[in-house]
Design an enzyme around this catalytic site. Structure first.
Site, PDB file in Angstrom:
ATOM      1  N   GLU A 192      -5.558  -1.406  11.670  1.00  0.00           N
ATOM      2  CA  GLU A 192      -5.859  -0.062  11.129  1.00  0.00           C
ATOM      3  C   GLU A 192      -6.854   0.444  12.282  1.00  0.00           C
ATOM      4  O   GLU A 192      -7.965  -0.043  12.685  1.00  0.00           O
ATOM      5  CB  GLU A 192      -7.019  -0.343   9.763  1.00  0.00           C
ATOM      6  CG  GLU A 192      -7.307   0.789   9.289  1.00  0.00           C
ATOM      7  CD  GLU A 192      -8.651   0.636   8.184  1.00  0.00           C
ATOM      8  OE1 GLU A 192      -8.758   1.332   7.494  1.00  0.00           O
ATOM      9  OE2 GLU A 192      -9.255  -0.415   8.278  1.00  0.00           O
ATOM     10  N   ASP A 218      -4.791  -9.849   4.901  1.00  0.00           N
ATOM     11  CA  ASP A 218      -5.826  -8.639   5.364  1.00  0.00           C
ATOM     12  C   ASP A 218      -6.727  -9.528   6.085  1.00  0.00           C
ATOM     13  O   ASP A 218      -7.499 -10.318   5.412  1.00  0.00           O
ATOM     14  CB  ASP A 218      -6.354  -7.892   4.227  1.00  0.00           C
ATOM     15  CG  ASP A 218      -6.478  -6.576   4.627  1.00  0.00           C
ATOM     16  OD1 ASP A 218      -6.995  -6.293   5.819  1.00  0.00           O
ATOM     17  OD2 ASP A 218      -6.249  -5.509   3.744  1.00  0.00           O
ATOM     18  N   ASP A 262      -4.946 -11.013 -10.236  1.00  0.00           N
ATOM     19  CA  ASP A 262      -5.219 -12.250  -9.579  1.00  0.00           C
ATOM     20  C   ASP A 262      -3.770 -12.666  -9.104  1.00  0.00           C
ATOM     21  O   ASP A 262      -2.839 -12.203  -9.128  1.00  0.00           O
ATOM     22  CB  ASP A 262      -5.814 -13.140 -10.446  1.00  0.00           C
ATOM     23  CG  ASP A 262      -4.838 -13.365 -11.924  1.00  0.00           C
ATOM     24  OD1 ASP A 262      -3.644 -13.248 -11.943  1.00  0.00           O
ATOM     25  OD2 ASP A 262      -5.846 -13.432 -12.742  1.00  0.00           O
ATOM     26  N   ASP A 273      -8.069  -5.031   9.636  1.00  0.00           N
ATOM     27  CA  ASP A 273      -9.069  -4.197   9.123  1.00  0.00           C
ATOM     28  C   ASP A 273      -9.854  -3.679  10.232  1.00  0.00           C
ATOM     29  O   ASP A 273     -10.399  -4.287  11.073  1.00  0.00           O
ATOM     30  CB  ASP A 273     -10.197  -5.052   8.180  1.00  0.00           C
ATOM     31  CG  ASP A 273     -10.903  -3.911   7.323  1.00  0.00           C
ATOM     32  OD1 ASP A 273     -10.322  -3.083   6.532  1.00  0.00           O
ATOM     33  OD2 ASP A 273     -12.105  -3.869   7.443  1.00  0.00           O
ATOM     34  N   ASP A 277      -3.211  -8.909 -13.949  1.00  0.00           N
ATOM     35  CA  ASP A 277      -4.297  -9.940 -14.586  1.00  0.00           C
ATOM     36  C   ASP A 277      -3.596 -10.932 -15.287  1.00  0.00           C
ATOM     37  O   ASP A 277      -3.082 -10.704 -16.116  1.00  0.00           O
ATOM     38  CB  ASP A 277      -5.359  -9.170 -15.384  1.00  0.00           C
ATOM     39  CG  ASP A 277      -6.274 -10.250 -15.792  1.00  0.00           C
ATOM     40  OD1 ASP A 277      -6.510 -11.231 -15.244  1.00  0.00           O
ATOM     41  OD2 ASP A 277      -6.979  -9.898 -16.810  1.00  0.00           O
ATOM     42  N   ASN A 288      -5.147 -13.674 -16.614  1.00  0.00           N
ATOM     43  CA  ASN A 288      -5.956 -14.623 -17.255  1.00  0.00           C
ATOM     44  C   ASN A 288      -6.820 -13.766 -18.392  1.00  0.00           C
ATOM     45  O   ASN A 288      -7.937 -14.470 -18.901  1.00  0.00           O
ATOM     46  CB  ASN A 288      -6.701 -15.607 -16.353  1.00  0.00           C
ATOM     47  CG  ASN A 288      -7.798 -15.102 -15.622  1.00  0.00           C
ATOM     48  OD1 ASN A 288      -7.800 -13.844 -15.399  1.00  0.00           O
ATOM     49  ND2 ASN A 288      -8.388 -15.779 -14.751  1.00  0.00           N
ATOM     50  N   HIS A 314      -5.071   1.876  -0.395  1.00  0.00           N
ATOM     51  CA  HIS A 314      -6.271   1.533  -1.361  1.00  0.00           C
ATOM     52  C   HIS A 314      -7.374   2.504  -1.126  1.00  0.00           C
ATOM     53  O   HIS A 314      -8.463   2.450  -1.699  1.00  0.00           O
ATOM     54  CB  HIS A 314      -6.675   0.111  -1.342  1.00  0.00           C
ATOM     55  CG  HIS A 314      -7.201  -0.262   0.085  1.00  0.00           C
ATOM     56  ND1 HIS A 314      -6.391  -0.496   1.279  1.00  0.00           N
ATOM     57  CD2 HIS A 314      -8.426  -0.676   0.464  1.00  0.00           C
ATOM     58  CE1 HIS A 314      -7.245  -0.680   2.193  1.00  0.00           C
ATOM     59  NE2 HIS A 314      -8.180  -1.095   1.704  1.00  0.00           N
ATOM     60  N   ASP A 315      -7.290   3.296   0.198  1.00  0.00           N
ATOM     61  CA  ASP A 315      -8.620   3.789   0.523  1.00  0.00           C
ATOM     62  C   ASP A 315      -8.334   5.549   0.346  1.00  0.00           C
ATOM     63  O   ASP A 315      -9.113   6.320   0.835  1.00  0.00           O
ATOM     64  CB  ASP A 315      -8.973   3.741   1.994  1.00  0.00           C
ATOM     65  CG  ASP A 315      -9.419   2.528   2.353  1.00  0.00           C
ATOM     66  OD1 ASP A 315     -10.207   1.780   1.469  1.00  0.00           O
ATOM     67  OD2 ASP A 315      -9.101   1.842   3.365  1.00  0.00           O
ATOM     68  N   ASP A 361      -9.289 -11.863 -17.642  1.00  0.00           N
ATOM     69  CA  ASP A 361     -10.699 -11.394 -17.153  1.00  0.00           C
ATOM     70  C   ASP A 361     -10.677 -10.096 -16.758  1.00  0.00           C
ATOM     71  O   ASP A 361     -12.028  -9.571 -16.488  1.00  0.00           O
ATOM     72  CB  ASP A 361     -11.383 -12.669 -16.450  1.00  0.00           C
ATOM     73  CG  ASP A 361     -10.683 -12.441 -14.979  1.00  0.00           C
ATOM     74  OD1 ASP A 361      -9.718 -11.725 -14.847  1.00  0.00           O
ATOM     75  OD2 ASP A 361     -10.838 -13.167 -14.017  1.00  0.00           O
TER      76      ASP A 361
END
Ligand code: GLC
Length: 563
Positions: free
Chosen positions: A264, A121, A52, A222, A44, A46, A338-339, A48
């Site tokens: 995928e 992606d 990013d 995907d 990150d 910034n 990520h899954d 938040d």
């Protein structure tokens, strides 16, 4: 300019493509290692609490040092974030959470300056329900965009059929304005696109070409095996027109440039993978198949229904894919994304032998033929997380929790499944250093950091010579310098052994052996005597004391001197 199929290639603005030509090998993706970034959890910039694009740019030198040649970026396009970006509402803009188009262009350029390519992606099976196409489509049956999605008649009480959505509940959602149901294979907020509509397909191709012209070097597609669904026959993957659509898309987009494309495909078999990754380039470069990812669950049940890993069967799955695609297609090599849960927690030992077993798992994968993918944090040996249920963020996990509670499962049993398989295991913030929130953000992270960041983090591993990071670096280097790793044939070794994963790669007169101890026991392998004269190319212990001995989680790559 021609590629190896003699097809005309358009030279696009893309620093990498120009270099690719200089390398005289259009299949650059067979020589490289890809690194997956899940942007919201990477860095990150910034404050938040969400990672990013400027944050990614800050870390490009780190990735350059690791030695990877491409980044697969999970979705950064505009999205309501119901499924963390896998629900796109504008394919040609960047979500303000991650930055803007100028940031994306800067990322492509800065990465290219470091000889790193960017893979996007592409979520083409569905859009967000907030995509302008869907907002139009749901107005009426007569709307020109209506047919961009998949609709079926019914009444509010009677569903078209009993198809289930992957994230729980029915796959059909009623829209009173149309008096029809739309199909969603995933969340309600992810309506399925209708690929049988040629106008929709052309819009998608135009969008893909727009990204290619921006300098994108490839795409991860995907759930691509699900685009040609036939819901009336309850066929979701591998619909009868699937390969026609992929070939058309490939002709109209990918074949115009020197791209990497990876689909995928949970349904992939050796036979379908040969089509997807046909060396004639008519479809994709390769697919992600998941046969090695579904064995530690009860047969015929869901991933949450845990079962011990049948190790010998698992090894045979790798053998089947390595041998099945050799010379006939191309494999992707991975243990995480990520899954999926963290590999060291799933297949290794994330306590006493965390470092050792993380390196061992890396050796198994990086010694094979195919394109290896490293998921962010895997190169540090990051581990699974255990949260209280309120702290989970993933909609699949939260849906599962309430569904199973309703079905009468015990809470402790549900939590065991979540600890083992929740997608949030892989989505905890990247552990950069031991400062507050792992150096990921100066604000409040969107998901809590794994408390072990004080011990496991990049800053320490960059300094420590013997770290998991430096071991990955060596493996990546070895793939560059040893053609037998890139191209050699694959033969299993000690195939029925329940403790050891071993195989031999062969190219011309060269032979290498990869051997890994998957236990915390010391083993003596007499068959290693035949390799006594070989040279140890890499191992995860500082010194080798005995060629036939394997210490806990020991991994070795041994090369036989050419005769
Ligand atoms: C893929 C993605 C996953 C997403 C799903 C729906 O499986 O990897 O994260 O939730 O597709 O788009």
């Amino acid at each position: 300019m021609c590629n190896d199929k003699g097809q005309k290639m358009i030279i696009l603005y893309n620093g990498c493509n120009e270099r690719g030509a200089a390398m005289q090998n259009t299949e650059w993706w067979k020589q490289t290692v890809v690194y997956q970034i899940y942007p919201r959890s990477f860095k990150d910039s910034n404050g938040d609490g969400v990672g990013d694009i400027p944050g990614i740019i800050e870390k490009l030198d780190y990735l350059k040092e690791l030695g990877i040649g491409a980044i697969w970026l999970s979705p950064v396009c505009k999205s309501p974030q119901a499924d963390n970006g896998y629900d796109i509402s504008d394919y040609q803009d960047i979500d303000p959470l991650f930055g803007n188009l100028a940031d994306m262009e800067r990322l492509i350029k800065e990465a290219s300056d470091r000889e790193i390519r960017i893979i996007m992606d592409l979520v083409l099976n569905h859009t967000s329900d907030e995509h302008p196409w869907f907002l139009e489509a749901k107005k009426s049956r007569e709307n020109p965009y209506h047919d961009y999605y998949v609709w079926r008649d019914g009444t509010p009480e009677i569903l078209p059929n009993d198809l289930k959505a992957a994230f729980g509940g029915s796959a059909w959602e009623w829209v009173p304005e149309c008096g029809q149901y739309y199909l969603h294979q995933f969340a309600v907020k992810q309506p399925d696109l209708n690929w049988d509509n040629p106008k929709l397909r052309q819009e998608i191709y135009k969008m893909i070409n727009w990204w290619i012209e921006k300098g994108i070097s490839g795409f991860r597609l995907d759930v691509i095996d699900q685009i040609a669904k036939e819901p009336d026959r309850k066929i979701m993957a591998e619909g009868s027109r699937l390969h026609d659509y992929i070939q058309e898309m490939s002709r109209e987009t990918f074949q115009r440039a020197d791209l990497i494309t990876v689909g995928e495909a949970w349904s992939a078999t050796i036979d379908t993978a040969k089509r997807f990754s046909n060396p004639d380039g008519s479809e994709l470069s390769m697919v992600f198949q998941f046969e090695h990812m579904v064995l530690d669950q009860q047969k015929g049940k869901e991933k949450w229904d845990l079962a011990p890993l049948p190790f010998v069967e698992w090894k045979k799955v790798f053998t089947k894919w390595q041998q099945g695609l050799h010379g006939k297609g191309w494999n992707s090599l991975f243990l995480e994304n990520h899954d999926l849960p963290r590999s060291v927690s799933r297949f290794g030992n994330d306590e006493e032998y965390r470092t050792r077993s993380a390196k061992m798992l890396a050796t198994v994968i990086h010694g094979m033929e195919g394109t290896p993918y490293i998921y962010q944090g895997e190169e540090l040996g990051m581990t699974n997380i255990r949260y209280d249920i309120e702290e989970y963020r993933d909609l699949e996990t939260l849906n599962l929790y309430s569904e199973r509670l309703q079905q009468g499962y015990r809470e402790s049993e549900i939590m065991q499944s979540i600890y083992a398989k929740s997608r949030d295991n892989a989505r905890t913030p990247m552990q950069w250093d031991d400062s507050h929130n792992a150096g990921f953000t100066t604000g409040t992270p969107w998901i809590r950091c794994n408390p072990n960041y004080t011990m496991i983090h990049a800053k320490a591993q960059l300094i420590e010579e013997d770290s998991v990071f430096h071991y990955y670096q060596k493996l990546i280097h070895l793939r560059k310098t040893e053609p037998v790793i890139r191209e050699g044939s694959y033969e299993p070794f000690l195939e029925e052994d329940t403790d050891v994963f071993a195989y031999i790669r062969r190219l011309g007169r060269e032979r290498i052996l990869v051997i890994c101890n998957f236990t915390d026991k010391e083993l003596y392998i007499k068959e290693l005597q035949q390799w006594e004269k070989g040279k140890l190319l890499l191992g995860n212990y500082r010194e080798e004391h005995d060629r036939c001995g394997l210490r806990p989680y020991e991994a070795k790559i041994v090369k036989e001197d050419a005769q």
